[in-house]
Every structure is written in C-alpha cells, then in structure tokens.
Scaffold this motif. Sequence first.
Motif, mmCIF file in Angstrom:
data_model
loop_
_atom_site.group_PDB
_atom_site.id
_atom_site.type_symbol
_atom_site.label_atom_id
_atom_site.label_comp_id
_atom_site.label_asym_id
_atom_site.label_seq_id
_atom_site.Cartn_x
_atom_site.Cartn_y
_atom_site.Cartn_z
ATOM 1 N N HIS A 98 37.519 36.738 59.562
ATOM 2 C CA HIS A 98 36.793 37.420 58.850
ATOM 3 C C HIS A 98 36.051 38.695 59.304
ATOM 4 O O HIS A 98 35.574 38.235 60.247
ATOM 5 C CB HIS A 98 35.662 36.530 58.210
ATOM 6 C CG HIS A 98 34.660 36.820 57.368
ATOM 7 N ND1 HIS A 98 35.012 37.521 55.829
ATOM 8 C CD2 HIS A 98 33.387 37.237 57.521
ATOM 9 C CE1 HIS A 98 33.904 37.905 55.149
ATOM 10 N NE2 HIS A 98 32.930 37.923 56.328
ATOM 11 N N ASN A 126 38.955 38.117 49.548
ATOM 12 C CA ASN A 126 37.867 37.570 49.407
ATOM 13 C C ASN A 126 36.921 38.112 48.717
ATOM 14 O O ASN A 126 36.666 39.258 48.709
ATOM 15 C CB ASN A 126 37.670 37.312 50.696
ATOM 16 C CG ASN A 126 36.324 36.243 51.349
ATOM 17 O OD1 ASN A 126 36.564 35.069 50.612
ATOM 18 N ND2 ASN A 126 35.451 36.580 51.819
ATOM 19 N N GLN A 148 29.056 46.508 57.401
ATOM 20 C CA GLN A 148 29.478 46.012 58.620
ATOM 21 C C GLN A 148 30.742 46.772 59.293
ATOM 22 O O GLN A 148 31.360 46.180 60.173
ATOM 23 C CB GLN A 148 29.402 44.593 58.887
ATOM 24 C CG GLN A 148 27.891 44.158 58.452
ATOM 25 C CD GLN A 148 27.738 42.556 58.926
ATOM 26 O OE1 GLN A 148 28.295 41.782 58.325
ATOM 27 N NE2 GLN A 148 27.244 42.191 59.969
ATOM 28 N N GLU A 180 35.433 41.945 49.246
ATOM 29 C CA GLU A 180 34.563 42.507 48.317
ATOM 30 C C GLU A 180 34.781 43.952 47.631
ATOM 31 O O GLU A 180 33.870 44.833 48.042
ATOM 32 C CB GLU A 180 32.925 42.580 48.792
ATOM 33 C CG GLU A 180 32.587 41.120 49.380
ATOM 34 C CD GLU A 180 31.113 41.043 50.103
ATOM 35 O OE1 GLU A 180 30.826 42.293 50.345
ATOM 36 O OE2 GLU A 180 30.658 40.153 50.155
ATOM 37 N N GLN A 207 34.059 33.176 47.669
ATOM 38 C CA GLN A 207 33.100 33.161 48.655
ATOM 39 C C GLN A 207 32.365 31.683 48.098
ATOM 40 O O GLN A 207 31.979 30.914 49.325
ATOM 41 C CB GLN A 207 32.237 34.242 48.660
ATOM 42 C CG GLN A 207 33.038 35.641 49.247
ATOM 43 C CD GLN A 207 31.898 36.597 49.620
ATOM 44 O OE1 GLN A 207 30.659 36.516 49.248
ATOM 45 N NE2 GLN A 207 32.456 37.741 50.175
ATOM 46 N N HIS A 209 28.652 31.969 47.136
ATOM 47 C CA HIS A 209 27.326 31.768 47.522
ATOM 48 C C HIS A 209 26.814 31.706 46.130
ATOM 49 O O HIS A 209 26.525 32.632 45.236
ATOM 50 C CB HIS A 209 26.934 33.084 47.803
ATOM 51 C CG HIS A 209 27.569 33.495 49.329
ATOM 52 N ND1 HIS A 209 27.161 32.704 50.581
ATOM 53 C CD2 HIS A 209 28.219 34.624 49.847
ATOM 54 C CE1 HIS A 209 27.741 33.160 51.712
ATOM 55 N NE2 HIS A 209 28.523 34.332 50.894
ATOM 56 N N TRP A 246 22.231 32.424 56.376
ATOM 57 C CA TRP A 246 21.644 33.672 56.069
ATOM 58 C C TRP A 246 20.734 33.871 55.016
ATOM 59 O O TRP A 246 20.304 34.924 54.568
ATOM 60 C CB TRP A 246 22.852 34.781 56.024
ATOM 61 C CG TRP A 246 23.545 34.350 54.519
ATOM 62 C CD1 TRP A 246 24.071 33.421 54.236
ATOM 63 C CD2 TRP A 246 24.006 35.512 53.802
ATOM 64 N NE1 TRP A 246 24.706 33.370 53.048
ATOM 65 C CE2 TRP A 246 24.465 34.789 52.664
ATOM 66 C CE3 TRP A 246 23.831 37.016 53.711
ATOM 67 C CZ2 TRP A 246 24.819 35.397 51.435
ATOM 68 C CZ3 TRP A 246 24.103 37.758 52.327
ATOM 69 C CH2 TRP A 246 24.687 36.876 51.408
ATOM 70 N N GLU A 274 32.760 30.802 51.799
ATOM 71 C CA GLU A 274 31.526 31.045 52.425
ATOM 72 C C GLU A 274 30.330 30.194 51.408
ATOM 73 O O GLU A 274 29.478 30.635 50.769
ATOM 74 C CB GLU A 274 31.019 32.527 52.116
ATOM 75 C CG GLU A 274 32.412 33.413 52.802
ATOM 76 C CD GLU A 274 31.650 34.796 52.967
ATOM 77 O OE1 GLU A 274 30.657 35.190 52.630
ATOM 78 O OE2 GLU A 274 32.571 35.594 53.075
ATOM 79 N N TRP A 290 29.010 28.343 54.625
ATOM 80 C CA TRP A 290 28.530 29.434 55.234
ATOM 81 C C TRP A 290 27.088 29.238 56.401
ATOM 82 O O TRP A 290 26.160 29.631 55.975
ATOM 83 C CB TRP A 290 28.239 30.811 54.317
ATOM 84 C CG TRP A 290 28.325 32.038 55.063
ATOM 85 C CD1 TRP A 290 27.138 33.004 55.195
ATOM 86 C CD2 TRP A 290 29.428 32.599 55.820
ATOM 87 N NE1 TRP A 290 27.764 34.059 55.917
ATOM 88 C CE2 TRP A 290 29.078 33.837 56.335
ATOM 89 C CE3 TRP A 290 30.602 32.059 56.050
ATOM 90 C CZ2 TRP A 290 29.862 34.491 56.860
ATOM 91 C CZ3 TRP A 290 31.710 33.011 56.429
ATOM 92 C CH2 TRP A 290 31.096 34.350 56.971
ATOM 93 N N ASP A 305 30.430 34.203 61.790
ATOM 94 C CA ASP A 305 29.672 34.722 60.907
ATOM 95 C C ASP A 305 29.745 36.174 60.865
ATOM 96 O O ASP A 305 29.270 37.009 59.678
ATOM 97 C CB ASP A 305 28.266 33.976 60.593
ATOM 98 C CG ASP A 305 27.394 34.351 62.099
ATOM 99 O OD1 ASP A 305 28.028 34.919 62.966
ATOM 100 O OD2 ASP A 305 26.248 34.355 61.880
HETATM 101 C C1 XIL Z 1 26.679 37.739 56.484
HETATM 102 C C2 XIL Z 1 26.104 37.116 57.563
HETATM 103 O O1 XIL Z 1 25.943 35.601 57.748
HETATM 104 C C3 XIL Z 1 24.818 37.662 58.201
HETATM 105 O O2 XIL Z 1 24.204 37.181 59.414
HETATM 106 C C4 XIL Z 1 25.064 39.218 58.169
HETATM 107 O O3 XIL Z 1 23.628 39.751 58.679
HETATM 108 C C5 XIL Z 1 25.447 39.882 56.948
HETATM 109 O O4 XIL Z 1 26.702 39.263 56.667
HETATM 110 N N1 XIL Z 1 29.678 37.965 52.220
HETATM 111 C C6 XIL Z 1 30.486 37.893 53.431
HETATM 112 C C7 XIL Z 1 29.723 37.625 54.893
HETATM 113 O O5 XIL Z 1 31.582 38.232 53.286
HETATM 114 O O6 XIL Z 1 30.504 38.493 56.002
HETATM 115 C C8 XIL Z 1 28.116 37.909 54.795
HETATM 116 O O7 XIL Z 1 27.697 37.331 56.147
HETATM 117 C C9 XIL Z 1 27.514 37.303 53.493
HETATM 118 C C10 XIL Z 1 28.224 37.585 52.200
#
Ligand code: XIL
Length: 348
Positions: free
Chosen positions: A95, A204, A102, A157, A236, A238, A318, A267, A310, A48
């Motif tokens: 990933h 991604n 990050q 992204e 992803q 979400h 998250w 994800e 995810w 993650d």
């Molecule tokens: C998220 C993690 O789950 C969290 O713990 C962290 O604080 C932030 O990142 N898209 C992505 C992932 O590609 O890397 C992200 O993961 C969620 C959104």
Amino acid sequence: MKDALQCPSLFKAYENYFRIGAAVNGRMPADPAYDALICRHFSSITADNQMKPMFVMDHKATLAGGDPLHAAVRFDWVDSLLSYAREKGIAVRYHTLAWHNQTPRWFFAKDWSDAEDAEPASKETMLTRLENYILDVMNHVNTAFPGLVYTWDVVNEAIEPDQGAPGLYRTRSPWYMACGEDFLPAAFRAARKGQAPGQTLCYNDYNAFDPVKRDAIIDLLKKLQAENLVDTMGMQGHYVMNNMDISLCEAASRAYAALGLNLQVTELDIHCNSGSDEAQQKLAQLYGDYFAMLRKLKDEGVRIEAVTFWGVTDADSWLTGFRRETSYPLLFSREKKAKPAYDAVMNM
Ligand code: XIL
C-alpha cells in the motif's frame, strides 16, 4: 479481558476463509510486545505509511539525477518492513502506488520543482513518471523479496462523489488534474508489467459500500476489466459504529464479486468513541455480524483474499487523530487485551 497473547490466534481461526492482516507502523517490529502480537494473530501485514510514495520518492537524488521522467527512489523504509515480514513468514499487501495523498507535490511539477506555485508537468510526462515509478518499486520488491507481496494497491481512492464530476472521479487529485482518468489504466498497465506470478492487482477505496460511490467504482472497474487490468476490489472498511450498515456492505461485496473480481477488506476499523462496556458490546455485535457476513460470502464462493485491520491495538489507530476524539475501534485494547470484539470475531 484476557491478555491478547494468551488468546487463540485470529489468523489460524480464519485459515480456511482468508488471510487476517493488520496495518503496522515502523516502530512495531522492534517492540517485543507488538512483535509477539503481530506474529500470533496476523498472517498478513500492510505498512500504515512507510510504503507510500512520500517515503519512497527521493527529491534530492531526483534533482541530482537530472532525468525529467524518472524520479529517484529509496527503499530503506520499504525494505525494513519487508525484511521483518520475511523473517517472520508473514505475507505483505503493498500500500500504495498511485494516490492523491502522501505523494510529494514536486513529483507532479515541471523540473521536479518543490515550489508551491510550480508549473505542473505535462500529462505525457506524468504518465511516463507514473510508469517508471511503479516499475521501479515493483521490480525492486519482487527482486529483493520474491514471493513476499501477494497484492498491490495500484490506485487508491480515485472516486469521490462529493466532487460532482462525470464518472464521479476525484477531480481535485493531482493525478486527475495532470492526466484526467487516463492515469488509472496507465497505472494498472504498468503494474501488469511489473507483477510477479501469484500477485493480484487491487483498486482500493473507502465508502465502497455506499450505493452511489459503489456504482461509480463498478463503472471504473468495468473499464479496467475490458483491458484485463484489475484482479481485486479492495473495500477499505473505515466504518463508524453508529451508522454502519452491514447489509450495504454485503450488497456491495456481492456487486463487486459479480464482476468476477476477488475481494479484500483492506483497512478495517469501526470508529467507536467510548470504551464503556455498553459501547464495546455494541462494537462486538457489529464485528461479529460483519465477520459472519464475510464467512457466508466466502462459503458461497466469493473469493475473499484477505481482511486487514487498520492497526493492531486501539492505541495505534489513526482514528483518534482523524476523528478528533479518542477512538476504541479494533479488537485489542490499548493494554493489549482481547476485547469483546475479538471474542465476537472468533465466535464462528
Ligand atoms: C493513514 C495512516 O494510518 C495515518 O498514519 C496517516 O497519517 C494518514 O494515512 N486510507 C488509506 C490509508 O488508504 O493510507 C490511510 O492511512 C487511512 C485512510
């Protein structure tokens, strides 16, 4: 609800379709309950966080190294998860390599300065740093853990319609600010050099179902394909329960597959802010319909490589932080029970 460890294995049920994965955090491998849950239900894991650039790039060692084009890297977090996966016989999706988030700000600065107002490094410098970083990671992973990683999130992204730029690129990304769109082919060219046989290279992104964003992603993928740089589109996934539109997911999946690419759901979670029976039944219905759609595509010949959740249980999602309200988005509850959504996914 049944204990998740008493229930039939998710990944075995999907063996003839695609891998079933989960994002795991650094504490899970050492937690016997999580270890058991992961091994029972998932045939793929993704870190993650701990394989992201901020956990790999080493500022001190980079400064000490004194090479303006080569960041020093450390692999203790990467290796600990890869060792776990190897020991358990679980495949890994890596990933991620190039992302606006990050990634330490000093990586983008002249002389690796960590100052807020540091002068940015030049485009030429950043393209070289990018290639060096990607090759360092891939060479390390493929040498130390041959055959373990099956896919790489090369760029994460890069498209953001809200920023209104031509091509709908995410212009406020430090990568875009340094290199414009050229960082994308550069990252994928490096990854082509570093990849081992059998590994796929993935672009991604989130909201990849949205027609406007989808079409911009398709333009980008076509450019990458002109140089044979990309193998897989990673959606992803979400989603939000109250506005998830599975027909848009299906249309987008078909559009990406029509380019000749493999597909992954990378994800998956569906935000749901209630644990009530009613809400969880609605969530189950959505999961059931969504997986039925994925199975149909697979049966029709769409090359879906993997579907990754995810998180493992609702407790480690998250979304509770991200949405600022308690979320109940996955197949297993905080008490590690199989939710109605699990039954819906298993009902095929
Ligand atoms: C998220 C993690 O789950 C969290 O713990 C962290 O604080 C932030 O990142 N898209 C992505 C992932 O590609 O890397 C992200 O993961 C969620 C959104």
